[in-house]
Design a protein around this motif. Structure first.
Motif, PDB file in Angstrom:
ATOM      1  N   CYS A 135       0.877  -1.270  -0.099  1.00 50.16           N
ATOM      2  CA  CYS A 135      -0.039  -0.062  -0.118  1.00 50.16           C
ATOM      3  C   CYS A 135       0.621   1.289  -0.099  1.00 50.16           C
ATOM      4  O   CYS A 135       0.413   2.246  -0.677  1.00 50.16           O
ATOM      5  N   GLN A 136       1.840   1.288   0.723  1.00 55.51           N
ATOM      6  CA  GLN A 136       2.803   2.539   1.073  1.00 55.51           C
ATOM      7  C   GLN A 136       4.008   2.603  -0.190  1.00 55.51           C
ATOM      8  O   GLN A 136       4.352   3.710  -0.289  1.00 55.51           O
ATOM      9  N   THR A 137       4.314   1.530  -0.835  1.00 51.87           N
ATOM     10  CA  THR A 137       5.269   1.475  -1.593  1.00 51.87           C
ATOM     11  C   THR A 137       4.859   0.918  -3.099  1.00 51.87           C
ATOM     12  O   THR A 137       4.153   0.034  -2.966  1.00 51.87           O
ATOM     13  N   ALA A 138       5.573   1.610  -3.862  1.00 53.62           N
ATOM     14  CA  ALA A 138       5.459   0.683  -5.319  1.00 53.62           C
ATOM     15  C   ALA A 138       6.388  -0.276  -5.483  1.00 53.62           C
ATOM     16  O   ALA A 138       7.611  -0.010  -5.592  1.00 53.62           O
ATOM     17  N   LEU A 139       5.666  -1.628  -5.281  1.00 58.26           N
ATOM     18  CA  LEU A 139       6.516  -2.750  -5.449  1.00 58.26           C
ATOM     19  C   LEU A 139       7.409  -2.872  -6.798  1.00 58.26           C
ATOM     20  O   LEU A 139       6.893  -2.781  -7.756  1.00 58.26           O
ATOM     21  N   PRO A 140       8.561  -3.531  -6.951  1.00 55.09           N
ATOM     22  CA  PRO A 140       9.300  -3.675  -8.203  1.00 55.09           C
ATOM     23  C   PRO A 140       8.604  -4.957  -8.674  1.00 55.09           C
ATOM     24  O   PRO A 140       7.825  -5.722  -8.037  1.00 55.09           O
ATOM     25  N   LYS A 141       9.135  -5.204  -9.943  1.00 51.33           N
ATOM     26  CA  LYS A 141       8.615  -6.282 -10.604  1.00 51.33           C
ATOM     27  C   LYS A 141       8.807  -7.429  -9.914  1.00 51.33           C
ATOM     28  O   LYS A 141       8.016  -8.347  -9.967  1.00 51.33           O
ATOM     29  N   VAL A 202       6.254   0.217 -12.613  1.00 51.60           N
ATOM     30  CA  VAL A 202       5.300  -0.188 -14.091  1.00 51.60           C
ATOM     31  C   VAL A 202       5.698   0.674 -14.935  1.00 51.60           C
ATOM     32  O   VAL A 202       5.504   0.308 -16.276  1.00 51.60           O
ATOM     33  N   ALA A 203       6.259   2.013 -14.603  1.00 52.76           N
ATOM     34  CA  ALA A 203       6.662   2.880 -16.074  1.00 52.76           C
ATOM     35  C   ALA A 203       8.203   3.009 -16.026  1.00 52.76           C
ATOM     36  O   ALA A 203       8.604   2.897 -17.138  1.00 52.76           O
ATOM     37  N   SER A 204       8.900   2.936 -15.042  1.00 51.44           N
ATOM     38  CA  SER A 204      10.311   2.845 -15.291  1.00 51.44           C
ATOM     39  C   SER A 204      11.041   1.463 -15.601  1.00 51.44           C
ATOM     40  O   SER A 204      12.026   1.802 -16.336  1.00 51.44           O
ATOM     41  N   ASP A 205      10.487   0.578 -15.141  1.00 52.65           N
ATOM     42  CA  ASP A 205      11.161  -0.667 -15.636  1.00 52.65           C
ATOM     43  C   ASP A 205      10.132  -1.295 -17.178  1.00 52.65           C
ATOM     44  O   ASP A 205       9.085  -1.571 -16.898  1.00 52.65           O
ATOM     45  N   LYS A 206      11.017  -1.265 -18.239  1.00 53.43           N
ATOM     46  CA  LYS A 206      10.439  -1.666 -19.401  1.00 53.43           C
ATOM     47  C   LYS A 206       9.982  -3.037 -19.372  1.00 53.43           C
ATOM     48  O   LYS A 206       9.014  -3.287 -20.343  1.00 53.43           O
ATOM     49  N   THR A 207      10.549  -3.962 -18.565  1.00 52.02           N
ATOM     50  CA  THR A 207      10.005  -5.381 -18.660  1.00 52.02           C
ATOM     51  C   THR A 207       9.104  -5.660 -17.626  1.00 52.02           C
ATOM     52  O   THR A 207       8.536  -6.772 -17.731  1.00 52.02           O
ATOM     53  N   PHE A 208       8.514  -4.698 -16.907  1.00 48.80           N
ATOM     54  CA  PHE A 208       7.383  -4.812 -15.934  1.00 48.80           C
ATOM     55  C   PHE A 208       6.223  -5.632 -16.369  1.00 48.80           C
ATOM     56  O   PHE A 208       5.812  -6.599 -16.077  1.00 48.80           O
ATOM     57  N   ILE A 209       5.684  -4.876 -17.491  1.00 54.59           N
ATOM     58  CA  ILE A 209       4.546  -5.217 -17.850  1.00 54.59           C
ATOM     59  C   ILE A 209       4.406  -6.430 -18.645  1.00 54.59           C
ATOM     60  O   ILE A 209       3.777  -7.220 -18.349  1.00 54.59           O
ATOM     61  N   PRO A 210       5.522  -6.722 -19.659  1.00 54.34           N
ATOM     62  CA  PRO A 210       5.569  -7.826 -20.398  1.00 54.34           C
ATOM     63  C   PRO A 210       5.627  -9.253 -19.207  1.00 54.34           C
ATOM     64  O   PRO A 210       4.940 -10.126 -19.441  1.00 54.34           O
ATOM     65  N   ASP A 211       6.644  -9.033 -18.369  1.00 54.08           N
ATOM     66  CA  ASP A 211       6.889 -10.098 -17.439  1.00 54.08           C
ATOM     67  C   ASP A 211       5.791 -10.571 -16.484  1.00 54.08           C
ATOM     68  O   ASP A 211       5.341 -11.525 -16.283  1.00 54.08           O
TER      69      ASP A 211
END
Length: 610
Positions: A135-141, A202-211
């Motif tokens: 909730c408090q942090t944008a989790l990495p991929k 989700v925006a800075s990591d280009k592999t987030f969405i496809p993976d």
């Protein structure tokens, strides 16, 4: 534990033995060990909740919040999410009991219950820590994929089909991790800006969405759970596609509409209604409710074209169903009322909602919550746009509605009219409805009165005596008609219960005449659930003292509770019975069914009158 720690624990258990009569020092040491783990997790949970973040701020100083943030950031970087998920897999009541039984570390029933309670509390605290981080942090991929892999092996375990508390928390944590409604930290970054892009994986990591997209379409143990996550993912893809800086990334994935269709086909709405909203712990945390609220409203506002398709499909399915029923045939198997499931989800979500979220459907909020009211949001996320789209949904859903969708729509309106202001808006909607609306108040009261007149004529004897309220003539109302009548009466009850002005306007309307019609139906041979709802609706009218006095006289006149011997009331007693009225219902019907809805409703009516 090493040998020194074990000895220390046994010494502590021996010292605490007087507080646990009949237990050996080993049994006490086991309880102390698990209690210490519980306290440790409580401290870690408090630290995580004190972080600077996107959804809340606790009452601590800025220095303490910064210290907690820095400390927990290091833990997250060291793989805290994965360690928590591993512990959730490894820790369970059964595994703990089996392991301790090998060393005779489990005592009697009291010791076992206390041990199981501590283990269960540890699991809940671990899940809460995970939820607070998400909730408090944008989790990495990597952490998002860990959450997905954990949920892939989960499924509802309760007899009602609802999720257990731990799975519910982990699911909600994942739903927060794949959202962009929480666009910034402390409201400083505009959605889609370079600052926002840098702060959101989700925006800075280009592999987030496809993976992540790939993992969402792998094999899951429970199809409904997968569909619920896919529904939230389709909303995310749709939201990102409307942000210019993100459109190029989203274009390389499946169309959001395709993901949405797959989720709906696999039962996302049914799962959210039954397994999530129906979970016992769902309303214990307002952030669970807010997350599902945002998903539902995002579907209605951002995926409105898909919702319109669902409505068109529901109309077609309703025509097929009605055509088969008219010919006396069974409807084809596999008919899907996804639009009905959506309305049922909305009805369940807002039925007991106390956060004021349903107001978004009725009026524009001047000061919305921190999740939906920021002025720097894109158009599709701004409150004004959402308000217009939600009101449009309410009107489209009720326009020329067919019978199979009628009850679900009425129940949805009932849940949304959960405050005085909301009920006023709903009342205005139902009064201003056009001729194609079957849910207008004029249509509702006219239909109820037609049922009363028809039943009175059908059940009256040849000698003109009043009908008897017995169970022998209850075939006049079909199951579908009964569900519709109960639903509209619940809606009327909700409206008049929430606002006195609506109560007076409805009671004084000479065309509707609700009180006379309701008391008349009470004297007709109608099913017990309908009589119970009639009494509940009358109890809502009795909230106004001036109306209550009239209701009391009407009840005496109708002899709902027989007080005058040998009185020719609408509740005539059958032969061989010493009394009539509700006593006949209690003795002949409710007692045999071992359920007492009408008696309970009558007691509520009397309590309100008194």
């Amino acid at each position: 534990l090493n040998e020194f720690s074990s000895v220390d624990l046994l010494i502590a258990g021996e010292q605490q033995q007087p507080r646990y009569p009949g237990w050996s020092r080993g049994l006490v040491a086991v309880i102390l060990y698990h209690d210490g783990r519980r306290v440790f997790l409580q401290c870690l949970n408090a630290l995580v909740q004190s972080r600077r973040g996107r959804n809340w701020q606790v009452g601590v100083s800025e220095e303490l919040s910064a210290l907690a943030t820095n400390f927990t950031d290091n833990l997250i970087k060291e793989g805290l999410t994965g360690k928590i998920l591993d512990l959730l897999r490894d820790i369970s009541e059964q595994k703990t009991i089996e392991k301790l039984q090998e060393g005779r570390g489990v005592g009697g029933d009291v010791h076992r219950r206390q041990l199981c309670s501590l283990v269960d509390e540890q699991r809940c605290l671990l899940a809460d820590i995970l939820f607070s981080i998400s909730c408090q942090t944008a989790l990495p991929k990597a952490d998002v994929i860990l959450l997905i892999n954990f949920l892939r092996t989960c499924s509802p375990t309760s007899p009602t089909g609802s999720l257990d508390s731990v799975t519910l928390v982990v699911l909600t944590a994942l739903l927060y991790a794949i959202s962009v409604e929480h666009a910034d930290i402390e409201g400083e970054a505009v959605i889609g800006s370079s600052v926002w892009m840098a702060s959101m994986p989700v925006a800075s990591d280009k592999t987030f969405i496809p993976d992540v997209h790939q993992h969402l379409f792998m094999d899951w143990k429970d199809e409904g759970l997968q569909a619920a996550v896919q529904l939230a993912w389709s909303v995310l893809l749709q939201s990102l596609g409307l942000i210019p800086t993100m459109a190029a990334i989203v274009e390389n994935q499946d169309d959001p509409g395709v993901v949405f269709n797959q989720a709906v086909q696999d039962g996302a709405f049914v799962f959210l209604c039954t397994a999530v909203v129906g979970a016992p712990d769902f309303r214990e945390n307002e952030f669970y409710v807010r997350r599902i609220h945002l998903i539902v409203t995002a579907v209605l506002t951002q995926m409105s074209h898909k919702v319109n398709e669902l409505r068109s499909n529901a109309d077609e399915v309703a025509r097929i169903q009605l055509a088969h029923e008219q010919e006396g045939l069974e409807p084809p198997s596999g008919l899907q009322f996804d639009f009905v499931d959506l309305m049922k989800l909305i009805a369940a979500l807002y039925r007991d909602e106390k956060l004021g979220l349903a107001a978004e459907f009725w009026r524009l909020q001047e000061s919305s919550s921190n999740e939906s009211g920021r002025s720097h949001q894109p158009l599709h996320m701004q409150p004004q746009h959402r308000h217009v789209m939600l009101q449009k949904f309410l009107r489209i859903a009720g326009d020329m509605i067919s019978a199979p969708m009628y009850v679900a729509y009425v129940q949805m309106l009932t849940s949304l009219a959960n405050t005085a202001t909301n009920s006023q808006c709903c009342f205005a909607l139902l009064r201003s409805s056009g001729p194609t609306w079957r849910v207008s108040l004029e249509h509702i009261f006219s239909s109820v009165r037609q049922y009363f007149v028809s039943l009175k004529q059908d059940s009256a004897g040849a000698d003109g005596r009043a009908p008897r309220a017995t169970s022998g003539m209850r075939q006049n109302i079909t199951g579908g008609e009964l569900a519709g009548l109960v639903a509209v009466l619940e809606l009327v009850e909700q409206l008049v219960l929430q606002d006195e002005s609506i109560r007076l306007a409805t009671y004084e309307n000479q065309q509707w005449m609700p009180v006379g019609t309701f008391f008349g139906l009470l004297g007709c041979p109608v099913p017990t659930p309908l009589k119970a709802q009639l009494l509940k609706t009358l109890a809502a009218f009795a909230k106004t003292p001036s109306i209550a006095a009239t209701l009391w006289m009407s009840m005496e006149s109708a002899q709902v509770l027989k007080t005058i011997p040998n009185n020719a009331s609408t509740f005539s007693a059958p032969e061989g019975k010493a009394s009539g009225g509700i006593e006949v219902e209690l003795e002949d019907i409710e007692a045999s069914d071992e359920e007492y809805p009408e008696t309970r409703a009558f007691l509520l009516f009397i309590k309100t009158l008194v």
